[in-house]
Design an enzyme around this catalytic site. Structure first.
Site: not given
Ligand code: SIN
Length: 486
Positions: A156, A181-182, A233-234, A255, A289
């Protein structure tokens, strides 16, 4: 809540399967995190729809991969153009369902589209190899072929860009996709599916189902027709998806979570470091992330850095509804997200951290948490160990380069790290010593379509974007030809 768009046809509330919009008996309510107001009800897909989507993607695979790369490239380019023409509408949808401020939502649409443009170009550069053969009567040739049907599960926090970053390379490589998608932010995904439809992407090549993650995830991971699963995601969910994919030995790209250190050495340009930190920490209110999670500051500049950072935050950040003028930071995605940030703050305070700014849920609403600064944080506190996913800056003091490296690497994950120094020798030493997939050197914003995005350790595997981003969607086939000698 009514959304005022130039093109109301971009609001789609049904599953997109085999080029058709499919309704369902059950629905999911999509709410604005600012005030919980209802934006739309979206058809809730289950096992049946997920299987239908897989079958459609499988049917569409052969004709899509048989197209010349140039033709796939030109269709992707049309999709890119349509996304950019609808940038404003797509940004409004994104802000409404996700909460990020409109300026950031516009930037996300352009960022997401840049992957479509990039992979439209890269589609034409999927080269093979000829390899010197071990004997004169043989020839050795390698070709690259699409892996097949790809399942894409997206989060999300970037409802547009995380999807295009997966769909675009998959389609460029000749794969077809089933996307989930979320549930918090499905409207962005369905809107770009509508634009893909208008761009002439053939039926079945892209399929989107919104619904229960476990139910749909199980169908996607167990199906032998799905040859690859890509997930953002996590780490926890990533591990379980990889385990589920093992029964059919699918290729996976993960990722996952990060715990980014941001290290400031005494010779750093402090102004640049603060501006890099503001960008890296507060992008999407700290919900990426690659957001800075721990700020390591050398003891010689610690007090000065703390003062300057705290006043920069006070002077520049304005919390509020993402569509209002002057607001820089919107809500977090949910009340639970706010409660998690607050727990991390309170437990870290109880363990000896000091509160410099913020630290209490905002009165603006249950999803709002104010920019917060903690000092005297140590690497064993939750503020440094957990992935915060909120606007919390945790300041850790260090005394030497070796200590900074040890603290930075003392985590199970390894997605992004940042450091600021003007010393060229240290640039190389740090760049090589940090156990991370991405390193920002005197730079706080590191994401772009031309660079390989991805982590090491428990941050996952695979790379998205760049010339490497296609590899995850391709198989190498080696052909050995014999009988060449007379
Ligand atoms: C993410 O938070 O999964 C991706 C962040 C980004 O593409 O910069």
């Amino acid at each position: 809540m009514a959304l005022h768009l130039n093109d109301s046809g971009l609001i789609k509330t049904r599953a997109y399967i085999n080029g058709e919009w499919i309704s369902s008996r059950n629905s999911i309510s999509v709410r604005n995190p600012c005030d919980s107001s209802l934006i739309a009800r979206v058809a809730k897909a289950g096992c049946f729809e997920a299987q239908h989507a897989i079958d459609s993607a499988y049917q569409a695979l052969q004709p899509w991969q048989a197209k010349a790369a140039k033709e796939r490239a030109s269709i992707l380019r049309k999709w890119f153009n349509l996304i950019m023409e609808s940038q404003e509408d797509l940004a409004k949808i994104l802000t409404a369902e996700q909460g990020k401020v409109l300026a950031e939502a516009r930037a996300e649409i352009a960022y997401g589209a840049s992957y479509v443009e990039w992979f439209a170009e890269e589609a034409k550069r999927i080269y093979g190899d000829t390899i010197p053969a071990p004997s004169s009567d043989k020839r050795v040739v390698c070709i690259k072929q699409p892996v097949g049907v790809v399942a894409c599960i997206t989060p999300w926090n970037f409802p547009n860009a995380m999807l295009t970053r997966k769909i675009a390379p998959a389609l460029a490589a000749g794969c077809t996709v089933v996307c989930k998608p979320a549930s918090e932010t499905p409207l962005s995904a369905l809107a770009i599916a509508e634009l893909a439809h208008r761009a002439g992407i053939p039926k079945g090549v892209i399929n989107i189902v919104v619904g229960n993650a476990h139910e749909i995830g199980r169908v996607l991971t167990k199906s032998p027709l799905v040859r690859k699963l890509t997930f953002t995601g996590s780490t926890e969910v990533g591990k379980s998806l990889v385990a589920d994919c093992s029964t059919t030995l699918k290729k996976t790209s993960m990722e996952l979570g990060g715990n980014a250190p941001f290290i400031v050495f005494p010779d750093a340009d402090l102004k640049a470091a603060i501006s890099g930190l503001m960008a890296s920490k507060f992008r999407n209110s700290g919900q990426t992330c690659v957001c800075t999670n721990r700020v390591l500051v050398h003891e010689k500049i610690y007090e000065e850095f703390k003062q300057k950072l705290t006043s920069t935050i006070k002077e520049n950040l304005v919390l509020g509804h993402g569509d209002r003028e002057g607001v820089t930071n919107g809500p977090l995605i949910s009340q639970t997200a706010c409660e998690t940030v607050d727990r991390i703050v309170q437990v870290s305070l109880a363990k000896g951290a000091k509160l410099e700014l913020g630290g209490k849920p905002s009165r603006l609403g249950v999803c709002f948490y104010p920019p917060t600064v903690l000092s005297d944080v140590t690497n064993d506190m939750p503020a440094a160990r957990e992935e915060v996913f909120g606007p919390l800056v945790s300041l850790i003091r260090f005394t030497s380069e070796e200590q900074a490296i040890a603290i930075a690497n003392d985590t199970d994950v390894g997605l992004a790290a940042y450091f600021y120094t003007r010393d060229i020798g240290r640039v190389w030493r740090m760049g090589e010593a940090l156990e991370y997939g991405i390193v920002g050197i005197n730079e706080g914003i590191i994401s772009n379509e031309m660079a390989p995005f991805g982590g090491i350790k428990e941050s996952g595997h695979g790379r998205e974007g760049s010339k490497y981003g296609l590899d995850d969607y391709l198989e190498i086939k080696y052909m050995c030809m014999g009988g060449i000698d007379d």
